[in-house]
Scaffold this active site. Structure first.
Site, PDB file in Angstrom:
ATOM      1  N   GLY A 109      42.158  42.930  48.803  1.00  0.00           N
ATOM      2  CA  GLY A 109      43.591  42.686  48.873  1.00  0.00           C
ATOM      3  C   GLY A 109      44.168  43.380  50.106  1.00  0.00           C
ATOM      4  O   GLY A 109      43.482  44.160  50.771  1.00  0.00           O
ATOM      5  N   GLY A 110      45.410  43.068  50.397  1.00  0.00           N
ATOM      6  CA  GLY A 110      46.129  43.797  51.437  1.00  0.00           C
ATOM      7  C   GLY A 110      45.748  43.476  52.866  1.00  0.00           C
ATOM      8  O   GLY A 110      46.046  44.246  53.778  1.00  0.00           O
ATOM      9  N   ASP A 120      40.879  37.685  40.301  1.00  0.00           N
ATOM     10  CA  ASP A 120      39.851  37.707  41.352  1.00  0.00           C
ATOM     11  C   ASP A 120      38.543  38.320  40.850  1.00  0.00           C
ATOM     12  O   ASP A 120      38.500  39.498  40.507  1.00  0.00           O
ATOM     13  CB  ASP A 120      40.358  38.522  42.553  1.00  0.00           C
ATOM     14  CG  ASP A 120      41.396  37.760  43.360  1.00  0.00           C
ATOM     15  OD1 ASP A 120      41.116  36.614  43.747  1.00  0.00           O
ATOM     16  OD2 ASP A 120      42.492  38.312  43.590  1.00  0.00           O
ATOM     17  N   SER A 170      49.237  42.257  46.953  1.00  0.00           N
ATOM     18  CA  SER A 170      49.919  43.490  47.362  1.00  0.00           C
ATOM     19  C   SER A 170      51.427  43.301  47.475  1.00  0.00           C
ATOM     20  O   SER A 170      52.191  44.222  47.182  1.00  0.00           O
ATOM     21  CB  SER A 170      49.325  44.005  48.676  1.00  0.00           C
ATOM     22  OG  SER A 170      49.212  42.966  49.627  1.00  0.00           O
ATOM     23  N   MET A 178      41.737  29.988  51.630  1.00  0.00           N
ATOM     24  CA  MET A 178      41.804  31.423  51.893  1.00  0.00           C
ATOM     25  C   MET A 178      42.481  31.636  53.248  1.00  0.00           C
ATOM     26  O   MET A 178      42.082  31.033  54.250  1.00  0.00           O
ATOM     27  CB  MET A 178      40.404  32.046  51.953  1.00  0.00           C
ATOM     28  CG  MET A 178      39.634  32.068  50.651  1.00  0.00           C
ATOM     29  SD  MET A 178      40.476  32.851  49.267  1.00  0.00           S
ATOM     30  CE  MET A 178      40.705  34.523  49.879  1.00  0.00           C
ATOM     31  N   MET A 219      34.798  39.348  41.804  1.00  0.00           N
ATOM     32  CA  MET A 219      33.913  39.650  42.948  1.00  0.00           C
ATOM     33  C   MET A 219      32.637  40.306  42.435  1.00  0.00           C
ATOM     34  O   MET A 219      32.684  41.109  41.510  1.00  0.00           O
ATOM     35  CB  MET A 219      34.625  40.607  43.910  1.00  0.00           C
ATOM     36  CG  MET A 219      35.975  40.096  44.388  1.00  0.00           C
ATOM     37  SD  MET A 219      36.662  41.201  45.610  1.00  0.00           S
ATOM     38  CE  MET A 219      38.315  40.498  45.800  1.00  0.00           C
ATOM     39  N   GLY A 235      37.422  39.232  49.581  1.00  0.00           N
ATOM     40  CA  GLY A 235      36.786  40.506  49.255  1.00  0.00           C
ATOM     41  C   GLY A 235      37.751  41.657  49.022  1.00  0.00           C
ATOM     42  O   GLY A 235      37.434  42.588  48.289  1.00  0.00           O
ATOM     43  N   HIS A 263      39.564  33.000  40.145  1.00  0.00           N
ATOM     44  CA  HIS A 263      39.010  32.758  41.481  1.00  0.00           C
ATOM     45  C   HIS A 263      37.652  33.451  41.543  1.00  0.00           C
ATOM     46  O   HIS A 263      37.573  34.676  41.632  1.00  0.00           O
ATOM     47  CB  HIS A 263      39.999  33.326  42.521  1.00  0.00           C
ATOM     48  CG  HIS A 263      39.497  33.305  43.929  1.00  0.00           C
ATOM     49  ND1 HIS A 263      40.117  33.993  44.947  1.00  0.00           N
ATOM     50  CD2 HIS A 263      38.446  32.670  44.499  1.00  0.00           C
ATOM     51  CE1 HIS A 263      39.460  33.794  46.082  1.00  0.00           C
ATOM     52  NE2 HIS A 263      38.430  33.001  45.828  1.00  0.00           N
ATOM     53  N   SER A 298      48.219  38.178  42.206  1.00  0.00           N
ATOM     54  CA  SER A 298      46.806  38.563  42.052  1.00  0.00           C
ATOM     55  C   SER A 298      46.742  39.951  41.443  1.00  0.00           C
ATOM     56  O   SER A 298      47.220  40.928  42.044  1.00  0.00           O
ATOM     57  CB  SER A 298      46.110  38.575  43.405  1.00  0.00           C
ATOM     58  OG  SER A 298      44.910  39.321  43.293  1.00  0.00           O
ATOM     59  N   MET A 333      34.533  34.652  43.237  1.00  0.00           N
ATOM     60  CA  MET A 333      33.861  34.986  44.504  1.00  0.00           C
ATOM     61  C   MET A 333      32.498  35.544  44.101  1.00  0.00           C
ATOM     62  O   MET A 333      32.246  36.755  44.188  1.00  0.00           O
ATOM     63  CB  MET A 333      34.705  36.011  45.282  1.00  0.00           C
ATOM     64  CG  MET A 333      35.970  35.407  45.880  1.00  0.00           C
ATOM     65  SD  MET A 333      37.218  36.641  46.315  1.00  0.00           S
ATOM     66  CE  MET A 333      38.041  36.804  44.734  1.00  0.00           C
ATOM     67  N   HIS A 377      46.670  35.230  38.849  1.00  0.00           N
ATOM     68  CA  HIS A 377      45.496  35.011  39.708  1.00  0.00           C
ATOM     69  C   HIS A 377      44.496  36.139  39.445  1.00  0.00           C
ATOM     70  O   HIS A 377      44.817  37.321  39.560  1.00  0.00           O
ATOM     71  CB  HIS A 377      45.917  34.976  41.172  1.00  0.00           C
ATOM     72  CG  HIS A 377      44.811  34.611  42.108  1.00  0.00           C
ATOM     73  ND1 HIS A 377      44.373  33.318  42.269  1.00  0.00           N
ATOM     74  CD2 HIS A 377      44.039  35.376  42.933  1.00  0.00           C
ATOM     75  CE1 HIS A 377      43.385  33.292  43.161  1.00  0.00           C
ATOM     76  NE2 HIS A 377      43.161  34.538  43.569  1.00  0.00           N
ATOM     77  N   ASP A 402      45.772  31.793  49.551  1.00  0.00           N
ATOM     78  CA  ASP A 402      45.441  33.127  49.027  1.00  0.00           C
ATOM     79  C   ASP A 402      45.138  34.086  50.169  1.00  0.00           C
ATOM     80  O   ASP A 402      44.171  33.910  50.898  1.00  0.00           O
ATOM     81  CB  ASP A 402      44.215  32.984  48.100  1.00  0.00           C
ATOM     82  CG  ASP A 402      43.829  34.285  47.401  1.00  0.00           C
ATOM     83  OD1 ASP A 402      44.555  35.284  47.526  1.00  0.00           O
ATOM     84  OD2 ASP A 402      42.785  34.270  46.712  1.00  0.00           O
ATOM     85  N   GLY A 403      45.978  35.125  50.281  1.00  0.00           N
ATOM     86  CA  GLY A 403      45.715  36.205  51.220  1.00  0.00           C
ATOM     87  C   GLY A 403      46.855  36.443  52.200  1.00  0.00           C
ATOM     88  O   GLY A 403      47.207  35.562  52.973  1.00  0.00           O
TER      89      GLY A 403
END
Ligand code: DX5
Ligand code: ZN
Length: 229
Positions: free
Chosen positions: A145-146, A36, A203, A138, A38, A143, A67, A9, A69, A34, A180-181
């Site tokens: 990363g990390g 993201d 991350s 998810m 938002m 919303g 992706h 990501s 969001m 990936h 993801d996550g």
């Protein structure tokens, strides 16, 4: 067993050097980029849009996995298709007409997928299996990363895998199962064992220390660990 796909990501990349960053992850063995998106409405953060997708497109050959969001969804589909996206996924709660949005993505030449938040039931798949190329679970709330991997994702992955396998057994098209996550070298084996074939890692990849071989080192470590090695 096929090795799991790794989709770094770019949310955790150095945005001042994005072209270089995506070339580096491709060279390190990334399978998808990936991406993201938002909107500070569906999720409390604001990131990147079709212009940035178009800017990185010439830097890599691998698929760009967008992706979304965002809410609403539909207006962005043609823009991302034109910007070179290969896969477009969105959250069903964010679209007024989920079936129509899925059709629209395919009509624009992209693969289509639904994203399930930790609290979103898999029942959204029930009447849509034929329209799906990707199911993305998810394993954090979207919303940022990390964040830490939510363990309840593991039984949910197993349930999604069962549905996909049953669909295949009925003669249905293949559907990728992505997570993801919070994916790291120390939990990817469990995640793949639960049924995921594609793992997003933000991350873990972009924060990889040079001392451990940088992107190349972490990509190899993730792929090995995913194989249970
Ligand atoms: C979260 C994003 C993720 C995120 C993953 O809303 O959808 O793709 O970047 O980052 P890590 O791997 O750091 O959890
Ligand atoms: Zn994502």
């Amino acid at each position: 067993m096929n090795p799991a796909r790794i989709a770094p990501s770019i949310l955790s990349a150095d945005f001042a050097r994005l072209g270089e960053e995506v070339r580096a992850i491709e060279a390190a063995g990334a399978d998808w980029v990936h991406f993201d998106v938002m909107d500070n409405h569906y999720v409390p953060n604001l990131t990147i849009g079709p212009l940035v997708c178009e800017a990185i497109r010439p830097h890599v050959q691998i698929p760009i996995d967008v992706h979304l969001m965002v809410e609403p969804v539909d207006a962005l589909v043609p823009l991302f298709a034109k910007a070179g996206a290969n896969i477009i996924t969105f959250h069903p709660e964010a679209s007024r007409h989920v079936d129509r949005t899925l059709q629209m993505i395919r009509d624009h030449g992209c693969q289509a997928g639904l994203v399930f938040n930790p609290a979103t039931p898999l029942a959204w798949m029930d009447h849509l299996m034929d329209r799906l190329d990707v199911v993305l679970l998810m394993s954090v709330n979207p919303g940022f990363g990390g964040q830490k991997f939510i363990p309840a994702t593991l039984p949910k992955l197993q349930a999604a895998r069962q549905r996909i396998n049953a669909h295949l057994a009925r003669g249905g098209q293949p559907i990728a199962l992505e997570v993801d996550g919070g994916v790291k070298t120390d939990n990817i084996a469990q995640i793949v064992a639960a049924g995921a074939d594609t793992c997003v890692a933000g991350s873990a990849v972009f924060g990889a220390p040079d001392a451990d071989g940088g992107y190349q080192g972490v990509m190899q470590a993730l792929k090995h660990a995913a194989l249970g090695e």
